[in-house]
Design an enzyme around this catalytic site. Structure first.
Site, mmCIF file in Angstrom:
data_model
loop_
_atom_site.group_PDB
_atom_site.id
_atom_site.type_symbol
_atom_site.label_atom_id
_atom_site.label_comp_id
_atom_site.label_asym_id
_atom_site.label_seq_id
_atom_site.Cartn_x
_atom_site.Cartn_y
_atom_site.Cartn_z
ATOM 1 N N SER A 1 0.846 -1.198 0.000
ATOM 2 C CA SER A 1 0.000 0.000 0.000
ATOM 3 C C SER A 1 0.877 1.242 0.000
ATOM 4 O O SER A 1 1.707 1.427 0.889
ATOM 5 C CB SER A 1 -0.904 0.003 1.235
ATOM 6 O OG SER A 1 -1.443 1.301 1.406
ATOM 7 N N HIS B 1 -0.888 -1.713 -3.927
ATOM 8 C CA HIS B 1 -2.226 -1.487 -3.386
ATOM 9 C C HIS B 1 -2.476 0.013 -3.355
ATOM 10 O O HIS B 1 -1.728 0.772 -2.744
ATOM 11 C CB HIS B 1 -2.304 -2.096 -1.984
ATOM 12 C CG HIS B 1 -3.649 -2.062 -1.353
ATOM 13 N ND1 HIS B 1 -4.626 -3.005 -1.612
ATOM 14 C CD2 HIS B 1 -4.190 -1.207 -0.451
ATOM 15 C CE1 HIS B 1 -5.701 -2.727 -0.891
ATOM 16 N NE2 HIS B 1 -5.464 -1.635 -0.188
ATOM 17 N N ASP C 1 -5.039 2.889 -2.428
ATOM 18 C CA ASP C 1 -6.201 3.172 -1.580
ATOM 19 C C ASP C 1 -6.914 4.456 -2.006
ATOM 20 O O ASP C 1 -6.407 5.555 -1.781
ATOM 21 C CB ASP C 1 -5.750 3.325 -0.122
ATOM 22 C CG ASP C 1 -5.381 1.994 0.507
ATOM 23 O OD1 ASP C 1 -6.227 1.077 0.485
ATOM 24 O OD2 ASP C 1 -4.244 1.869 0.997
ATOM 25 N N MET D 1 -9.847 7.037 -1.431
ATOM 26 C CA MET D 1 -10.797 7.467 -0.387
ATOM 27 C C MET D 1 -11.441 8.783 -0.814
ATOM 28 O O MET D 1 -10.746 9.675 -1.320
ATOM 29 C CB MET D 1 -10.071 7.677 0.937
ATOM 30 C CG MET D 1 -9.280 6.462 1.389
ATOM 31 S SD MET D 1 -8.624 6.710 3.031
ATOM 32 C CE MET D 1 -7.482 5.309 3.139
ATOM 33 N N HIS E 1 -8.171 -0.400 -4.273
ATOM 34 C CA HIS E 1 -9.145 -0.560 -3.191
ATOM 35 C C HIS E 1 -9.993 0.711 -3.105
ATOM 36 O O HIS E 1 -9.505 1.755 -2.669
ATOM 37 C CB HIS E 1 -8.345 -0.822 -1.896
ATOM 38 C CG HIS E 1 -9.179 -0.891 -0.651
ATOM 39 N ND1 HIS E 1 -8.623 -0.868 0.614
ATOM 40 C CD2 HIS E 1 -10.526 -1.000 -0.457
ATOM 41 C CE1 HIS E 1 -9.579 -0.944 1.518
ATOM 42 N NE2 HIS E 1 -10.740 -1.023 0.899
ATOM 43 N N MET F 1 -12.533 2.975 -1.488
ATOM 44 C CA MET F 1 -13.275 3.302 -0.263
ATOM 45 C C MET F 1 -14.079 4.554 -0.587
ATOM 46 O O MET F 1 -13.789 5.660 -0.118
ATOM 47 C CB MET F 1 -12.294 3.549 0.897
ATOM 48 C CG MET F 1 -11.718 2.252 1.433
ATOM 49 S SD MET F 1 -10.212 2.509 2.385
ATOM 50 C CE MET F 1 -9.017 2.501 1.068
ATOM 51 N N MET G 1 -11.123 -6.480 5.744
ATOM 52 C CA MET G 1 -10.428 -5.376 6.422
ATOM 53 C C MET G 1 -10.057 -5.827 7.829
ATOM 54 O O MET G 1 -10.914 -6.285 8.586
ATOM 55 C CB MET G 1 -11.314 -4.134 6.509
ATOM 56 C CG MET G 1 -11.554 -3.397 5.194
ATOM 57 S SD MET G 1 -10.071 -2.938 4.289
ATOM 58 C CE MET G 1 -9.237 -1.857 5.447
ATOM 59 N N GLY H 1 -9.701 3.731 6.296
ATOM 60 C CA GLY H 1 -9.564 5.193 6.368
ATOM 61 C C GLY H 1 -8.137 5.669 6.569
ATOM 62 O O GLY H 1 -7.748 6.687 6.019
ATOM 63 N N GLY I 1 -3.775 4.530 7.378
ATOM 64 C CA GLY I 1 -2.717 3.548 7.538
ATOM 65 C C GLY I 1 -2.194 3.581 8.967
ATOM 66 O O GLY I 1 -2.548 4.466 9.749
ATOM 67 N N ASP J 1 -6.177 -6.593 4.843
ATOM 68 C CA ASP J 1 -5.673 -5.225 4.720
ATOM 69 C C ASP J 1 -5.786 -4.495 6.060
ATOM 70 O O ASP J 1 -6.889 -4.302 6.563
ATOM 71 C CB ASP J 1 -6.513 -4.511 3.643
ATOM 72 C CG ASP J 1 -6.045 -3.092 3.361
ATOM 73 O OD1 ASP J 1 -4.999 -2.679 3.890
ATOM 74 O OD2 ASP J 1 -6.747 -2.406 2.588
ATOM 75 N N GLY J 2 -4.628 -4.103 6.595
ATOM 76 C CA GLY J 2 -4.610 -3.292 7.808
ATOM 77 C C GLY J 2 -3.828 -3.953 8.938
ATOM 78 O O GLY J 2 -4.144 -5.071 9.358
ATOM 79 N N SER K 1 2.349 0.679 6.271
ATOM 80 C CA SER K 1 3.328 1.321 7.166
ATOM 81 C C SER K 1 4.467 0.381 7.554
ATOM 82 O O SER K 1 5.605 0.824 7.704
ATOM 83 C CB SER K 1 2.624 1.859 8.410
ATOM 84 O OG SER K 1 1.877 0.839 9.014
HETATM 85 C C1 DX5 Z 1 -6.680 1.501 5.268
HETATM 86 C C2 DX5 Z 1 -6.140 1.082 3.941
HETATM 87 C C3 DX5 Z 1 -4.934 0.225 3.998
HETATM 88 C C4 DX5 Z 1 -3.732 0.863 4.623
HETATM 89 C C5 DX5 Z 1 -2.972 -0.231 5.299
HETATM 90 O O1 DX5 Z 1 -7.941 2.058 5.067
HETATM 91 O O2 DX5 Z 1 -7.111 0.364 3.215
HETATM 92 O O3 DX5 Z 1 -4.593 -0.298 2.728
HETATM 93 O O4 DX5 Z 1 -2.874 1.503 3.729
HETATM 94 O O5 DX5 Z 1 -1.948 0.349 5.997
HETATM 95 P P1 DX5 Z 1 -1.195 -0.414 7.169
HETATM 96 O O6 DX5 Z 1 -0.491 -1.591 6.560
HETATM 97 O O7 DX5 Z 1 -0.274 0.631 7.670
HETATM 98 O O8 DX5 Z 1 -2.231 -0.830 8.178
HETATM 99 ZN ZN ZN Z 2 -6.489 -0.740 1.408
#
Ligand code: DX5
Ligand code: ZN
Length: 224
Positions: free
Chosen positions: A6, A31, A33, A35, A64, A66, A135, A140, A142, A173-174, A196
């Site tokens: 991500s 990945h 994201d 939003m 992804h 959102m 999830m 929302g 990272g 994811d997460g 992260s």
């Molecule tokens: C959160 C995202 C994730 C995020 C994951 O809403 O969908 O893809 O980037 O980040 P980490 O690995 O730091 O939890």
């Molecule tokens: Zn994601």
């Protein structure tokens, strides 16, 4: 097992360098994201940024969404370079229509479940999608902590998928890192999103290899 990196926590001013570094470190997909500040309380990037990144890497693009109305934008993300588009079952769009729109545009489709959504909600769509994304944090942001209750959800989904001879893969994811990865892998996850954790590593190549080694160990234990 595949690692989807991500870029949410990446240095946005140096995305091409980041993406090249991830590719060289051996990740399997990127990945992305998306939003909209409405479905989730954060705003990231959209089609133009995806298209720009897609032009500078051969990596598989895992998008992804959102956003509240994925049906409206899904085909535009495919045109911009998405190879897989996942969208939330909790969004406003009709899931079957959205899956068809993604497939018609030429990409793989996946449904996403927020932590509070039960795995059974996915059942009507599992024979139509390539991926079901669980999830393991609230969508929302990272850098959040892994929700341990989600391991049982992955297990239940994998059990159902196997019993019914379905082909879809489970993505998580997460909060995925070297400690949480073995638990989700053992439960049946096949695609691990990592944000992260990867960007906090001094040696990215070593970190990616370490996750692959963990997966290999579990696979060997399973075949003993
Ligand atoms: C959160 C995202 C994730 C995020 C994951 O809403 O969908 O893809 O980037 O980040 P980490 O690995 O730091 O939890
Ligand atoms: Zn994601």
């Amino acid at each position: 097992m595949q690692i989807s990196a991500s870029i949410l926590s990446a240095d946005m001013a140096n995305l091409t360098t980041v993406v090249t570094g991830l590719d060289h470190a051996g990740i399997d997909m990127l990945h992305f994201d998306v939003m909209d500040g409405h479905f989730v309380p954060n705003i990231t990037f959209g089609m133009p940024v995806l298209a720009a990144i897609d032009h500078c890497t051969p990596l598989f693009m895992d998008v992804h969404l959102m956003i509240s109305d994925p049906l409206r934008y899904a085909s535009q993300f495919v045109k911009a370079g998405a190879d897989l588009v996942t969208f939330h079952l909790e969004s406003d769009s009709d899931p079957k229509k959205t899956i068809c729109a993604i497939h018609d545009a030429g990409a793989q489709a996946g449904i996403v479940l927020k932590p509070a959504t039960s795995w059974e909600e996915a059942i009507p769509y599992l024979d139509q999608v390539e991926v079901v994304l669980v999830m393991t944090v609230e969508p929302g942001f990272g850098g959040q902590s892994f929700l341990w209750d989600m391991v049982a959800k992955v297990e239940a989904l994998q059990d159902y998928i196997q019993k019914h001879g379905l082909l879809c893969q489970i993505e998580v994811d997460g909060g995925i890192n070297v400690e949480t990865a073995p638990h989700v892998l053992r439960a049946g996850a096949e695609i691990l999103v990592m944000g992260s954790y990867l960007f906090n590593q001094a040696d990215l190549r070593f970190a990616v290899r370490q996750i692959h080694d963990e997966a290999e160990k579990l696979f060997l234990q399973g075949t003993e």
